[in-house]
Design a protein around this motif. Structure first.
Motif, PDB file in Angstrom:
ATOM      1  N   GLU A 159       9.667 -39.402  -9.606  1.00  0.00           N
ATOM      2  CA  GLU A 159       9.916 -40.747  -9.062  1.00  0.00           C
ATOM      3  C   GLU A 159      10.381 -40.665  -7.619  1.00  0.00           C
ATOM      4  O   GLU A 159       9.918 -41.429  -6.753  1.00  0.00           O
ATOM      5  N   ILE A 160      11.269 -39.731  -7.338  1.00  0.00           N
ATOM      6  CA  ILE A 160      11.808 -39.569  -5.988  1.00  0.00           C
ATOM      7  C   ILE A 160      10.715 -39.156  -5.004  1.00  0.00           C
ATOM      8  O   ILE A 160      10.728 -39.548  -3.833  1.00  0.00           O
ATOM      9  N   ALA A 161       9.726 -38.396  -5.502  1.00  0.00           N
ATOM     10  CA  ALA A 161       8.655 -37.892  -4.639  1.00  0.00           C
ATOM     11  C   ALA A 161       7.732 -38.996  -4.139  1.00  0.00           C
ATOM     12  O   ALA A 161       6.993 -38.794  -3.175  1.00  0.00           O
ATOM     13  N   ASP A 171      -0.225 -41.788 -10.281  1.00  0.00           N
ATOM     14  CA  ASP A 171       0.832 -42.398  -9.477  1.00  0.00           C
ATOM     15  C   ASP A 171       1.833 -43.162 -10.327  1.00  0.00           C
ATOM     16  O   ASP A 171       3.050 -43.014 -10.168  1.00  0.00           O
ATOM     17  N   GLU A 172       1.332 -43.984 -11.239  1.00  0.00           N
ATOM     18  CA  GLU A 172       2.240 -44.790 -12.055  1.00  0.00           C
ATOM     19  C   GLU A 172       3.004 -43.935 -13.051  1.00  0.00           C
ATOM     20  O   GLU A 172       4.164 -44.208 -13.356  1.00  0.00           O
ATOM     21  N   PHE A 173       2.383 -42.870 -13.556  1.00  0.00           N
ATOM     22  CA  PHE A 173       3.121 -41.948 -14.429  1.00  0.00           C
ATOM     23  C   PHE A 173       4.290 -41.344 -13.658  1.00  0.00           C
ATOM     24  O   PHE A 173       5.417 -41.286 -14.166  1.00  0.00           O
ATOM     25  N   ALA A 174       4.025 -40.897 -12.451  1.00  0.00           N
ATOM     26  CA  ALA A 174       5.074 -40.299 -11.638  1.00  0.00           C
ATOM     27  C   ALA A 174       6.193 -41.298 -11.343  1.00  0.00           C
ATOM     28  O   ALA A 174       7.376 -40.946 -11.337  1.00  0.00           O
ATOM     29  N   HIS A 175       5.814 -42.545 -11.123  1.00  0.00           N
ATOM     30  CA  HIS A 175       6.801 -43.571 -10.776  1.00  0.00           C
ATOM     31  C   HIS A 175       7.606 -44.050 -11.980  1.00  0.00           C
ATOM     32  O   HIS A 175       8.757 -44.476 -11.823  1.00  0.00           O
ATOM     33  N   ARG A 176       7.018 -44.001 -13.189  1.00  0.00           N
ATOM     34  CA  ARG A 176       7.615 -44.704 -14.325  1.00  0.00           C
ATOM     35  C   ARG A 176       8.115 -43.832 -15.463  1.00  0.00           C
ATOM     36  O   ARG A 176       8.913 -44.291 -16.285  1.00  0.00           O
ATOM     37  N   PHE A 177       7.677 -42.576 -15.550  1.00  0.00           N
ATOM     38  CA  PHE A 177       8.014 -41.763 -16.722  1.00  0.00           C
ATOM     39  C   PHE A 177       9.514 -41.616 -16.906  1.00  0.00           C
ATOM     40  O   PHE A 177      10.019 -41.646 -18.040  1.00  0.00           O
ATOM     41  N   LEU A 231      15.061 -44.899  -7.251  1.00  0.00           N
ATOM     42  CA  LEU A 231      15.441 -44.443  -8.590  1.00  0.00           C
ATOM     43  C   LEU A 231      16.742 -45.090  -9.020  1.00  0.00           C
ATOM     44  O   LEU A 231      16.864 -45.579 -10.161  1.00  0.00           O
ATOM     45  N   GLY A 232      17.730 -45.120  -8.124  1.00  0.00           N
ATOM     46  CA  GLY A 232      19.001 -45.745  -8.458  1.00  0.00           C
ATOM     47  C   GLY A 232      18.862 -47.221  -8.759  1.00  0.00           C
ATOM     48  O   GLY A 232      19.424 -47.726  -9.737  1.00  0.00           O
ATOM     49  N   LEU A 233      18.104 -47.924  -7.927  1.00  0.00           N
ATOM     50  CA  LEU A 233      17.899 -49.362  -8.153  1.00  0.00           C
ATOM     51  C   LEU A 233      17.129 -49.613  -9.445  1.00  0.00           C
ATOM     52  O   LEU A 233      17.384 -50.594 -10.148  1.00  0.00           O
ATOM     53  N   GLY A 234      16.184 -48.724  -9.763  1.00  0.00           N
ATOM     54  CA  GLY A 234      15.435 -48.885 -11.001  1.00  0.00           C
ATOM     55  C   GLY A 234      16.311 -48.737 -12.226  1.00  0.00           C
ATOM     56  O   GLY A 234      16.264 -49.550 -13.155  1.00  0.00           O
ATOM     57  N   LEU A 235      17.163 -47.703 -12.227  1.00  0.00           N
ATOM     58  CA  LEU A 235      18.039 -47.457 -13.372  1.00  0.00           C
ATOM     59  C   LEU A 235      19.134 -48.521 -13.492  1.00  0.00           C
ATOM     60  O   LEU A 235      19.378 -49.058 -14.578  1.00  0.00           O
ATOM     61  N   VAL A 236      19.770 -48.831 -12.366  1.00  0.00           N
ATOM     62  CA  VAL A 236      20.833 -49.845 -12.395  1.00  0.00           C
ATOM     63  C   VAL A 236      20.242 -51.215 -12.688  1.00  0.00           C
ATOM     64  O   VAL A 236      20.827 -52.014 -13.434  1.00  0.00           O
TER      65      VAL A 236
END
Length: 342
Positions: A159-161, A171-177, A231-236
Motif C-alpha cells: 500500500e505504501i509503495a 494495482d488494486e490488490f496492492a492498494h487494498r489487501f 495507509l494511516g488515513l485508510g486504517l483510521v
C-alpha cells in the motif's frame, strides 16, 4: 479468533450500507461532473471520503473470513470464489450489452468482442471489486500457515509503495489487501472496538470529530495520497466508519441504510444502469442547473434503482441475476447471502 457466529451483526450492515452509498455517490458525482464539464458541491464529499471509502469496504469484507477459512477447499472455493465469479460473468455481460452499441461505433464489433474477452483479464468498469475479492480469499487461505505479521507487513508495504502498473488487479490488490487482511486478522479487536463505541458514545463522538477535522485537513492540503499517510488515513478512516456504524446501530432512525448494507452487493452489481440513465435525463433536460443537486439525485437513483431491479427480479425467472442457481455451485445447499463480509 473470536468472530461472532450469528447470521447478521447490525453495525456491520450499517457500515456496509454507509460504504456502498459512498461508492455510488463517487461514481455518480464524478460521472455527472465529467459529463457537465464542471464540479458541484458534492465533489467535496467525494474527496473527503476517498481516503477511507474502499479501505473500509475491504476491511468489512474480511471480518467474517475466520468462519469459513478452515473449511475444505471445495466448500471454500464455492463460497468465496465461484460465488463471485458467477456474478462477475453475469453482470459484465449485462454491462457490455448496454454499452456495446457505443463501443461498436468507436472500434467496430470485432473490437467489442475483443474488449468483452479482455474484461476477464482486466476487470471492467465498476466490477473490479468482486473480481478482486476471490483472489484475496484464495491467497489468504494459501498463506494462513505463515506468520500473520509478515503477511500484514507485506500488505502494508504494497500500500505504501503506491503501485501503479496500469493493470487494475495488480494495482488494486496492492492498494487494498492490507485492509482486507486487517479485517480478517483483527476481527475480534474490531468487534470489541464497536462494542466499546456503543458503551462510550460521548467519547466516540469526540474522537470522530477530531478524525473528521484531520481527514478533511489532509485532503484539502493534498497530503492524503502520500505514502504512509494514505495507509494511516485508510486504517483510521475504516475505524471511524466502524464507530459511526456502531452508533447508528443504537437507533432505528437509519434502518434504511442498514437495508442498503444487507443488499450491498445487489446495489454494487446493479446501480450502474439507473445511475447512467438518470444522469443522461437530468443533464439533457436542463430541468436542474445545479451540478451538486444533480449528483445527489443521480446517487439516490442509483441506490433505489438497483434495489427496485432486485425487488422486481427476486420472485421471477430473472432471479438468477441476484441469486446463484444450483447448476453454478460446487456443493448443493442454501443459496449464500450476497454479502462479501460473510
Amino acid at each position: 479468533m473470536g468472530v461472532p457466529q450469528t447470521s447478521r451483526i447490525d453495525w456491520v450492515d450499517y457500515a456496509k450500507g454507509f460504504c456502498i452509498v459512498m461508492v455510488v455517490m463517487m461514481h455518480s458525482t464524478l460521472g455527472v461532473e465529467l459529463a457537465a464539464g464542471r464540479e458541484g458541491w458534492m465533489h467535496a464529499a467525494v474527496a473527503f471520503a476517498r481516503p477511507f471509502r474502499m479501505p473500509d469496504f475491504f476491511l468489512i469484507s474480511g471480518l467474517f473470513l475466520a468462519r469459513v477459512i478452515d473449511r475444505d477447499w471445495r466448500d471454500y472455493l464455492d463460497r468465496k470464489v465461484l460465488h463471485f465469479v458467477y456474478f462477475y460473468v453475469i453482470w459484465v455481460t449485462i454491462q457490455f450489452a448496454f454499452k456495446a452499441p457505443m463501443f461498436a461505433a468507436e472500434q467496430g464489433w470485432s473490437g467489442v468482442a475483443f474488449s468483452y474477452l479482455e474484461a476477464f483479464i482486466e476487470p471492467f468498469g465498476t466490477l473490479w471489486f468482486i473480481y478482486l475479492l476471490p483472489i484475496m480469499f484464495v491467497i489468504i487461505k494459501l498463506t494462513r500457515g505463515l506468520p500473520w505479521m509478515a503477511i500484514w507487513l507485506c500488505g502494508a508495504a504494497l500500500e505504501i509503495a503506491h503501485v501503479n502498473t496500469g493493470w487494475t488487479v495488480i494495482d488494486e490488490f496492492a492498494h487494498r489487501f492490507v485492509y482486507f487482511y486487517t479485517g480478517y486478522i483483527f476481527a475480534t479487536n474490531i468487534f470489541a472496538f464497536a462494542a466499546g463505541v456503543q458503551s462510550k458514545s460521548n467519547a466516540a463522538l469526540i474522537g470522530l470529530s477530531l478524525w473528521a477535522v484531520a481527514n478533511g485537513a489532509l485532503v484539502i492540503a493534498g497530503g492524503a495520497d502520500r505514502p504512509l499517510i494514505s495507509l494511516g488515513l485508510g486504517l483510521v478512516g475504516a475505524a471511524a466508519v466502524v464507530a459511526i456504524a456502531a452508533l447508528m446501530a443504537k437507533t432505528d432512525l437509519f434502518r434504511a441504510l442498514r437495508y442498503c448494507g444487507q443488499q450491498s452487493i445487489v446495489i454494487y452489481l446493479a446501480f450502474f444502469l439507473p445511475m447512467a440513465a438518470t444522469r443522461i435525463v437530468l443533464l439533457k433536460s436542463g430541468l436542474i442547473g445545479d451540478i451538486g443537486t444533480i449528483s445527489l439525485l443521480v446517487t439516490l437513483a442509483g441506490v433505489v434503482g438497483a434495489l427496485c431491479w432486485y425487488w422486481a427480479a427476486r420472485n421471477t425467472p430473472f432471479r438468477f441475476l441476484f441469486e446463484r442457481p444450483a447448476w453454478a455451485r460446487l456443493k448443493p445447499g442454501r443459496t449464500p447471502a450476497l454479502q462479501p463480509a460473510e
